[in-house]
Scaffold this active site. Structure first.
Site, PDB file in Angstrom:
ATOM      1  N   ARG A  89       0.824  -1.212   0.000  1.00  0.00           N
ATOM      2  CA  ARG A  89       0.000   0.000   0.000  1.00  0.00           C
ATOM      3  C   ARG A  89       0.857   1.261   0.000  1.00  0.00           C
ATOM      4  O   ARG A  89       0.372   2.346  -0.308  1.00  0.00           O
ATOM      5  CB  ARG A  89      -0.956   0.009   1.202  1.00  0.00           C
ATOM      6  CG  ARG A  89      -0.324   0.281   2.544  1.00  0.00           C
ATOM      7  CD  ARG A  89      -1.369   0.260   3.644  1.00  0.00           C
ATOM      8  NE  ARG A  89      -2.421   1.220   3.405  1.00  0.00           N
ATOM      9  CZ  ARG A  89      -3.613   1.209   4.001  1.00  0.00           C
ATOM     10  NH1 ARG A  89      -3.897   0.254   4.866  1.00  0.00           N
ATOM     11  NH2 ARG A  89      -4.513   2.124   3.744  1.00  0.00           N
TER      12      ARG A  89
ATOM     13  N   ASP B  54      -8.784   2.876   3.825  1.00  0.00           N
ATOM     14  CA  ASP B  54      -9.122   1.471   3.856  1.00  0.00           C
ATOM     15  C   ASP B  54     -10.575   1.333   3.404  1.00  0.00           C
ATOM     16  O   ASP B  54     -11.368   2.266   3.543  1.00  0.00           O
ATOM     17  CB  ASP B  54      -8.927   0.924   5.270  1.00  0.00           C
ATOM     18  CG  ASP B  54      -9.253  -0.547   5.364  1.00  0.00           C
ATOM     19  OD1 ASP B  54     -10.365  -0.869   5.821  1.00  0.00           O
ATOM     20  OD2 ASP B  54      -8.417  -1.373   4.956  1.00  0.00           O
TER      21      ASP B  54
ATOM     22  N   ASP C  76       1.225   0.506   9.699  1.00  0.00           N
ATOM     23  CA  ASP C  76       0.923   1.808  10.296  1.00  0.00           C
ATOM     24  C   ASP C  76       2.079   2.303  11.152  1.00  0.00           C
ATOM     25  O   ASP C  76       2.493   3.459  11.064  1.00  0.00           O
ATOM     26  CB  ASP C  76      -0.340   1.710  11.157  1.00  0.00           C
ATOM     27  CG  ASP C  76      -1.603   1.825  10.331  1.00  0.00           C
ATOM     28  OD1 ASP C  76      -1.722   2.787   9.555  1.00  0.00           O
ATOM     29  OD2 ASP C  76      -2.470   0.940  10.454  1.00  0.00           O
TER      30      ASP C  76
END
Length: 665
Positions: A472, A488, A577
């Site tokens: 991503r 998302d 993250d």
């Protein structure tokens, strides 16, 4: 005595004196200004040179036995153009192979190899390399030369510590504190003098805050045999001049103290004193180099006029007078620059090695690779990849400094999980933003994407075949804007929230701007770092399931982070993250920005985001600890600031508010 005899006597005496002077037996002292400091290509600090110091006072002349100032280095038959073949570097990309006689037999060798193998420069075989790194053997002898030696052409002899076996044929030399008379500017690389215990990665941060004298006190530290003596510039007479009586107020640092707590650090010009240079930088103590006879580290690219001072050691009184009269704003600027340089290039072996290779890579690319501003202002050239761009306006760090206009649109990047969630509502929300330029869908599911997508007012592109969590943050060529809204499939936002968050990002282009936040803490019980996902006023991370950031961070994530960290993120998706937040915090030294998030959204469980929400507690905490260990320090910065629209929640008419729909959230 007859007149002719007296004349003959005085004539003979005059001739004798003249011969003695010419032979150097009695040096002639004339009222002439001191010889100027050598002209150097690296831009040594020159505002405190001999001419400037002489303007303070004409009463002091250099002592008769004052040492000669260093002369400009003599030329060499080897230059970059004559002894390095850039045509071997395919695509102008530096690849390096390491030749170590007998293997990595010393700790220094192991540290160099560990640093290189984790870098983007490393080549596993000589055929893939265009630069060959030669490490002297454990006993500092040259050892057997490799079969591809070729007289040293396209070779780099590297020694983190002074070693006799460095000058070999046509090879470049990168060594600690080389003498001015043997250093070849533009060909060799000057390294800092590193202590043996210097950390491999990360390194201790600068300690300007911990080493700040009381307001109004201008303290002076004098390097002497590896220790520091501290005095006040107002009470000191000439602390390094052997012709003067030492100030009784001087006191040495304690044996356990290695960093000076002073404003200025006087460092003698002889090479052994170079070991004190890094201590001064880390402490935020302005180095005052007294006629140095060694090349300053990385002088080819670092502008030392912004962080250090070169002074004439023969004029101690004028030097002290200049230091006393320096403006506080100038002192602060110099000390801040010492902290930046320490953190960017010197705090670890890894950074020293990478800076050396980046300098050589810049030579291959040419002058357009890194500008002086990139090298000498945050975040530093190691974090500004020329493969992304060579223009300042394409990076997020220079927008405010250079007055560039903020981006006017963003690209939405939506990550679709393995179950292929419906996106109709999210697409409508994002496409409804007046700032949205395009929507890209990263289709991770094994199910084929729909044949037909809902009509949107902006272009929609589907990218298939990406399975890893780290994908991503891949720098996709399809992304047309410099700003990314990472989403998302489960993200729940309103168009007003998207619009306001983008407007906030325009004012903070180097930071991440997000809605959901996490915080980190030191876990005393575990003896390591941990993080919390509960909502709280204090935070240090934003979830990338709904966050704005600059596109350049995708390039850094893919090409700058060690492969081991990216692999760990693929094994534990929560680390994606965490890893991105660590990366941005390392670059900016700043916390992310938090913006309002609707109450109905907050009730949604973040674990619903398949594969990207918090993992089970033990696994998630282990991931966080491993990422912190991989960075070798904790870069995250905590904040309690949330930016709201003007008049947000104020008891005034809704008609006066720009983001009216936010009031209903």
């Amino acid at each position: 005595m007859p007149l002719w005899r007296r004349k003959s006597f005085w004539l003979a005496l005059s001739v004798s004196w003249l011969l003695l002077i010419l032979l150097g037996v009695f040096p002639l002292r004339l009222a002439v200004p001191p010889r100027p400091l050598p002209e150097r290509s690296q831009g040594w600090p020159r505002w405190l040179d001999a001419a400037f110091l002489q303007s303070f006072s004409q009463s002091e002349t250099p002592p008769e036995d004052a040492p000669r100032l260093p002369q400009a280095p003599r030329g060499s038959s080897c230059t970059w153009g004559s002894c390095f073949d850039t045509s071997k570097c395919k695509g102008n990309v530096l690849k390096i192979f390491v030749h170590s006689p007998g293997g990595p037999t010393t700790e220094a060798h192991r540290r160099i190899l560990d640093s290189l193998e984790s870098s983007r420069y490393y080549a596993p075989s000589p055929a893939e390399a265009c630069l060959y790194l030669f490490l002297p053997s454990q006993d500092h002898t040259c050892g057997p030369l490799p079969p591809y030696w070729n007289g040293g052409r396209n070779h780099l002899v590297l020694s983190l510590y002074p070693a006799p076996c460095t000058r070999l044929g046509q090879a470049m030399v990168a060594e600690a504190s080389p003498s001015l008379d043997i250093f070849r500017p533009g060909f060799d690389v000057s390294l800092p003098y590193l202590p043996e215990a210097h950390p491999l990665q990360g390194g201790a941060p600068g300690q300007l805050q911990q080493h700040s004298p009381q307001p109004g006190a201008t303290l002076l530290a004098v390097a002497e045999k590896g220790r520091w003596r501290i005095t006040d510039t107002h009470s000191s007479t000439c602390p390094w001049d052997k012709h003067c009586e030492q100030d009784p107020g001087l006191h040495p640092t304690h044996p356990g103290e290695t960093l000076p707590n002073a404003t200025f650090c006087l460092i003698p010009g002889h090479r052994p004193a170079a070991s004190c240079f890094l201590q001064a930088l880390q402490a935020g103590c302005i180095p005052v180099l007294l006629s140095p006879r060694w090349e300053l580290p990385f002088s080819e690219v670092i502008d030392w006029t912004k962080a250090a001072i070169i002074a004439d050691e023969r004029l101690p009184l004028q030097v002290l007078a200049a230091l006393r009269d320096m403006l506080p704003s100038k002192i602060l600027s110099l000390r801040q620059q010492t902290q930046f340089l320490w953190t960017a290039y010197f705090s670890s072996v890894d950074k020293v090695i990478h800076t050396t290779l980046e300098i050589i890579q810049d030579r291959i690319w040419g002058a357009s690779a890194h500008s002086s501003l990139m090298w000498n202002s945050p975040p530093g050239a190691l974090l500004v990849l020329p493969t992304f761009s060579t223009s300042l306006k394409d990076f997020p760090f220079y927008h405010l400094q250079q007055g560039f206009s903020p981006e006017s649109s963003f690209s939405a990047l939506i990550w679709v999980g393995v179950s292929g969630e419906p996106l109709l509502k999210l697409l409508q929300v994002v496409a409804g933003s007046r700032y949205c330029a395009q929507i890209l869908i990263l289709w991770r599911s094994e199910k084929p994407p729909p044949d037909r997508w809902p009509e949107t007012t902006v272009p929609l592109t589907v990218i298939e075949g990406r399975r890893k969590a780290s994908d991503r943050f891949f720098p996709y060529s399809d992304i047309s804007s410099r700003v990314i809204l990472s989403l998302d499939a489960h993200s729940t936002l309103s168009t007003s929230e998207v619009d306001f968050a983008f407007v906030v990002w325009q004012s903070f282009p180097e930071r991440m701007v997000g809605f959901r936040t996490w915080s980190h803490f030191w876990d005393e019980a575990r003896g390591g770092w941990g993080y919390r996902t509960e909502m709280a006023n204090e935070f240090s991370m934003v979830l990338t399931t709904a966050a704005f950031y600059h596109r350049y961070y995708h390039t850094l994530f893919t090409h700058s982070l060690p492969k081991a960290l990216r692999t760990m993120a693929d094994d534990t998706p929560t680390c994606v993250d965490v890893l991105m937040n660590f990366l941005v915090a390392t670059v900016t030294k700043l916390p992310p920005i938090k913006v309002p998030y609707g109450r109905q959204h907050q009730e949604a469980d973040p674990q619903a985001a398949e594969g990207l929400g918090p993992a089970p507690e033990p696994l998630a905490q282990d991931c966080f600890s491993r990422v912190a260990a991989g960075f070798s320090h904790m870069p995250l910065v905590s904040s309690r600031v949330r930016l709201d629209p003007v008049l947000f929640k104020d008891p005034v008419s809704v008609q006066r508010k720009k983001y009216r729909s936010l009031e209903k959230l």
